[in-house]
Design a protein around this motif. Structure first.
Motif, PDB file in Angstrom:
ATOM      1  N   MET A   1       9.652   7.752  -5.292  1.00  0.00           N
ATOM      2  CA  MET A   1       9.060   6.486  -4.872  1.00  0.00           C
ATOM      3  C   MET A   1       8.955   5.483  -6.021  1.00  0.00           C
ATOM      4  O   MET A   1       9.216   4.303  -5.859  1.00  0.00           O
ATOM      5  N   ARG A   2       8.564   5.981  -7.185  1.00  0.00           N
ATOM      6  CA  ARG A   2       8.440   5.093  -8.330  1.00  0.00           C
ATOM      7  C   ARG A   2       9.785   4.470  -8.692  1.00  0.00           C
ATOM      8  O   ARG A   2       9.857   3.307  -9.105  1.00  0.00           O
ATOM      9  N   GLU A   3      10.858   5.244  -8.526  1.00  0.00           N
ATOM     10  CA  GLU A   3      12.181   4.710  -8.816  1.00  0.00           C
ATOM     11  C   GLU A   3      12.532   3.579  -7.860  1.00  0.00           C
ATOM     12  O   GLU A   3      13.139   2.571  -8.244  1.00  0.00           O
ATOM     13  N   ILE A   4      12.131   3.728  -6.585  1.00  0.00           N
ATOM     14  CA  ILE A   4      12.395   2.680  -5.594  1.00  0.00           C
ATOM     15  C   ILE A   4      11.617   1.418  -5.940  1.00  0.00           C
ATOM     16  O   ILE A   4      12.140   0.297  -5.875  1.00  0.00           O
ATOM     17  N   LEU A   5      10.353   1.586  -6.332  1.00  0.00           N
ATOM     18  CA  LEU A   5       9.544   0.434  -6.715  1.00  0.00           C
ATOM     19  C   LEU A   5      10.125  -0.260  -7.945  1.00  0.00           C
ATOM     20  O   LEU A   5      10.149  -1.494  -8.021  1.00  0.00           O
ATOM     21  N   GLN A   6      10.604   0.528  -8.898  1.00  0.00           N
ATOM     22  CA  GLN A   6      11.199  -0.056 -10.085  1.00  0.00           C
ATOM     23  C   GLN A   6      12.442  -0.871  -9.738  1.00  0.00           C
ATOM     24  O   GLN A   6      12.679  -1.955 -10.290  1.00  0.00           O
ATOM     25  N   GLU A   7      13.217  -0.384  -8.779  1.00  0.00           N
ATOM     26  CA  GLU A   7      14.392  -1.127  -8.333  1.00  0.00           C
ATOM     27  C   GLU A   7      13.984  -2.459  -7.695  1.00  0.00           C
ATOM     28  O   GLU A   7      14.625  -3.487  -7.907  1.00  0.00           O
ATOM     29  N   LEU A   8      12.870  -2.433  -6.917  1.00  0.00           N
ATOM     30  CA  LEU A   8      12.372  -3.672  -6.326  1.00  0.00           C
ATOM     31  C   LEU A   8      11.960  -4.664  -7.405  1.00  0.00           C
ATOM     32  O   LEU A   8      12.236  -5.866  -7.301  1.00  0.00           O
ATOM     33  N   SER A  58      -1.424   9.924   0.994  1.00  0.00           N
ATOM     34  CA  SER A  58      -0.393  10.515   1.855  1.00  0.00           C
ATOM     35  C   SER A  58      -1.020  11.042   3.135  1.00  0.00           C
ATOM     36  O   SER A  58      -2.158  11.530   3.143  1.00  0.00           O
ATOM     37  N   GLU A  59      -0.259  10.929   4.226  1.00  0.00           N
ATOM     38  CA  GLU A  59      -0.668  11.502   5.515  1.00  0.00           C
ATOM     39  C   GLU A  59       0.598  11.885   6.272  1.00  0.00           C
ATOM     40  O   GLU A  59       1.399  11.024   6.624  1.00  0.00           O
ATOM     41  N   ASP A  60       0.768  13.179   6.485  1.00  0.00           N
ATOM     42  CA  ASP A  60       2.003  13.702   7.101  1.00  0.00           C
ATOM     43  C   ASP A  60       3.209  13.227   6.291  1.00  0.00           C
ATOM     44  O   ASP A  60       3.281  13.453   5.097  1.00  0.00           O
ATOM     45  N   ASP A  61       4.153  12.557   6.949  1.00  0.00           N
ATOM     46  CA  ASP A  61       5.352  12.100   6.255  1.00  0.00           C
ATOM     47  C   ASP A  61       5.222  10.685   5.686  1.00  0.00           C
ATOM     48  O   ASP A  61       6.188  10.128   5.159  1.00  0.00           O
ATOM     49  N   PHE A  62       4.034  10.101   5.800  1.00  0.00           N
ATOM     50  CA  PHE A  62       3.818   8.735   5.333  1.00  0.00           C
ATOM     51  C   PHE A  62       3.091   8.740   3.987  1.00  0.00           C
ATOM     52  O   PHE A  62       2.194   9.550   3.756  1.00  0.00           O
ATOM     53  N   TYR A  95       8.174   6.310   4.414  1.00  0.00           N
ATOM     54  CA  TYR A  95       8.275   7.354   5.430  1.00  0.00           C
ATOM     55  C   TYR A  95       9.375   8.310   4.988  1.00  0.00           C
ATOM     56  O   TYR A  95      10.536   7.908   4.847  1.00  0.00           O
ATOM     57  N   LYS A  96       8.984   9.548   4.724  1.00  0.00           N
ATOM     58  CA  LYS A  96       9.914  10.562   4.220  1.00  0.00           C
ATOM     59  C   LYS A  96      10.696  10.029   3.016  1.00  0.00           C
ATOM     60  O   LYS A  96      11.918  10.119   2.940  1.00  0.00           O
ATOM     61  N   GLU A  97       9.941   9.440   2.092  1.00  0.00           N
ATOM     62  CA  GLU A  97      10.464   8.930   0.819  1.00  0.00           C
ATOM     63  C   GLU A  97      11.415   7.744   0.976  1.00  0.00           C
ATOM     64  O   GLU A  97      12.124   7.374   0.049  1.00  0.00           O
ATOM     65  N   THR A  98      11.394   7.130   2.160  1.00  0.00           N
ATOM     66  CA  THR A  98      12.169   5.915   2.381  1.00  0.00           C
ATOM     67  C   THR A  98      11.207   4.735   2.489  1.00  0.00           C
ATOM     68  O   THR A  98      10.241   4.787   3.255  1.00  0.00           O
ATOM     69  N   LEU A  99      11.454   3.699   1.711  1.00  0.00           N
ATOM     70  CA  LEU A  99      10.589   2.527   1.735  1.00  0.00           C
ATOM     71  C   LEU A  99      10.705   1.809   3.079  1.00  0.00           C
ATOM     72  O   LEU A  99      11.805   1.445   3.503  1.00  0.00           O
ATOM     73  N   ILE A 100       9.561   1.613   3.753  1.00  0.00           N
ATOM     74  CA  ILE A 100       9.577   0.903   5.027  1.00  0.00           C
ATOM     75  C   ILE A 100       8.838  -0.430   4.964  1.00  0.00           C
ATOM     76  O   ILE A 100       8.987  -1.270   5.846  1.00  0.00           O
ATOM     77  N   MET A 101       8.046  -0.639   3.902  1.00  0.00           N
ATOM     78  CA  MET A 101       7.312  -1.900   3.768  1.00  0.00           C
ATOM     79  C   MET A 101       6.846  -2.084   2.337  1.00  0.00           C
ATOM     80  O   MET A 101       6.427  -1.136   1.687  1.00  0.00           O
ATOM     81  N   ASP A 102       6.945  -3.304   1.846  1.00  0.00           N
ATOM     82  CA  ASP A 102       6.396  -3.658   0.544  1.00  0.00           C
ATOM     83  C   ASP A 102       5.932  -5.098   0.620  1.00  0.00           C
ATOM     84  O   ASP A 102       6.747  -6.002   0.824  1.00  0.00           O
ATOM     85  N   GLY A 103       4.629  -5.324   0.503  1.00  0.00           N
ATOM     86  CA  GLY A 103       4.121  -6.669   0.694  1.00  0.00           C
ATOM     87  C   GLY A 103       2.919  -6.980  -0.160  1.00  0.00           C
ATOM     88  O   GLY A 103       2.234  -6.101  -0.675  1.00  0.00           O
ATOM     89  N   GLU A 104       2.671  -8.250  -0.291  1.00  0.00           N
ATOM     90  CA  GLU A 104       1.535  -8.763  -1.058  1.00  0.00           C
ATOM     91  C   GLU A 104       0.236  -8.562  -0.285  1.00  0.00           C
ATOM     92  O   GLU A 104       0.189  -8.739   0.934  1.00  0.00           O
ATOM     93  N   ILE A 105      -0.811  -8.170  -0.983  1.00  0.00           N
ATOM     94  CA  ILE A 105      -2.152  -8.132  -0.409  1.00  0.00           C
ATOM     95  C   ILE A 105      -2.802  -9.461  -0.734  1.00  0.00           C
ATOM     96  O   ILE A 105      -3.169  -9.724  -1.882  1.00  0.00           O
ATOM     97  N   LYS A 106      -2.915 -10.322   0.239  1.00  0.00           N
ATOM     98  CA  LYS A 106      -3.405 -11.673  -0.021  1.00  0.00           C
ATOM     99  C   LYS A 106      -4.918 -11.673  -0.193  1.00  0.00           C
ATOM    100  O   LYS A 106      -5.651 -11.175   0.659  1.00  0.00           O
TER     101      LYS A 106
END
Length: 290
Positions: A1-8, A58-62, A95-106
């Motif tokens: 997950m950290r690698e995905i965030l770094q790519e973002l 974490s909760e189940d696969d999320f 979800y199962k190590e796939t990024l499904i959402m990345d957003g700002e907390i306003k």
């Protein structure tokens, strides 16, 4: 997950310095900032971004990761360079190590008063409380604590007005009105006035006070000095919900500001690159008197 965030992060950084953007990507933050800079004949020559994980659940696969994104922009304007910084709070979901959402907390700055509270007229029945406002100390404090919290003061979830009050107090502005929360401007004994911590209350206090901390409203931002205050009504509904302090001027003589809630330093005063910005925004400009 950290690698995905770094790519973002790496993709976001490219959006700020690229000459064109991929139409499949919607980095509106970069669009807003680049448009604001262009209006000022300024440009970003270098940008860095770093992340800090705040929560990981974490909760189940999320899996949900709440994190801070710290941006540093080296900005060039008319041959001058300065460093702007901001910290954005975000949340990413997998979800199962796939990024499904990345957003700002306003952030939602607390501009509202408690139920049943009506703003009193700030009538003064005591001496003027003379003081010398030390603008250098205000700026030094705003620079020291723009991205952290002084343990000598209470920290608020929506902290922008509390931060500005701290800057003003450290610079010599005297507290008054304790223990009446609806009068004066103060923090004492784990309690505080509404004007100390609520954005709209500080704006009203600055517009009315004739003793202690006082201010004069001016008509345009270029009239402000370092250590002065800008108040923001993002929706234009008359209820102000953010405050900043002037810590520098850009090459055009316009204010650059520091703030909390979305911690930022040397940010252009108009906030046109903010997710809170709307076309209805209203500003008030206050020159601190002594």
């Amino acid at each position: 997950m950290r690698e995905i965030l770094q790519e973002l992060f790496e993709k976001r950084v490219q959006q700020f310095v690229a000459n064109h953007r991929n139409s499949k990507d919607n980095f509106s933050k970069a669009d807003r900032k680049l448009e604001s800079l262009a209006k000022r004949s300024a440009e970003i020559v270098k940008v860095k971004a770093a992340g800090k994980v705040l929560e990981n659940t974490s909760e189940d696969d999320f899996q949900t990761i709440k994190y801070n994104a710290h941006y540093q922009y080296l900005i060039k304007q008319k041959g001058n360079l300065y460093l702007e910084e901001e910290v954005e709070e975000r949340v990413a979901k997998f979800y199962k190590e796939t990024l499904i959402m990345d957003g700002e907390i306003k952030p939602i700055e607390n501009g509202a008063q408690p139920v049943g509270y009506s703003e009193p007229f700030m009538a003064d029945t005591f001496d003027r409380l003379s003081y010398q406002y030390n603008r250098l100390k205000a700026i030094q404090y705003a620079e020291r604590w723009w991205n952290s919290y002084n343990p000598a003061y209470k920290k608020f979830e929506n902290d922008c007005t509390n931060f500005i009050s701290q800057c003003l107090h450290v610079a010599g502005a005297p507290m008054r009105g304790y223990p009446n929360r609806g009068t004066g401007w103060w923090m004492q004994n784990h309690n505080w006035s509404y004007s100390w911590a609520i954005a709209n209350s500080l704006r009203l206090y600055l517009s009315k006070s004739t003793a202690g901390l006082r201010a004069k409203e001016v008509s345009s931002p270029d009239q402000l000095l370092l250590g002065d205050v800008i108040c923001y009504d993002f929706e234009g509904d008359g209820r102000f919900n953010h405050n900043t302090i002037v810590t520098a001027k850009d090459a055009n003589g316009m204010p650059l500001v520091n703030a909390h809630t979305y911690n930022s330093r040397m940010r252009y005063w108009a906030y046109e690159d903010s997710s809170a910005y709307t076309p209805n925004i209203k500003y008030r400009f206050y020159h601190i008197l002594d």
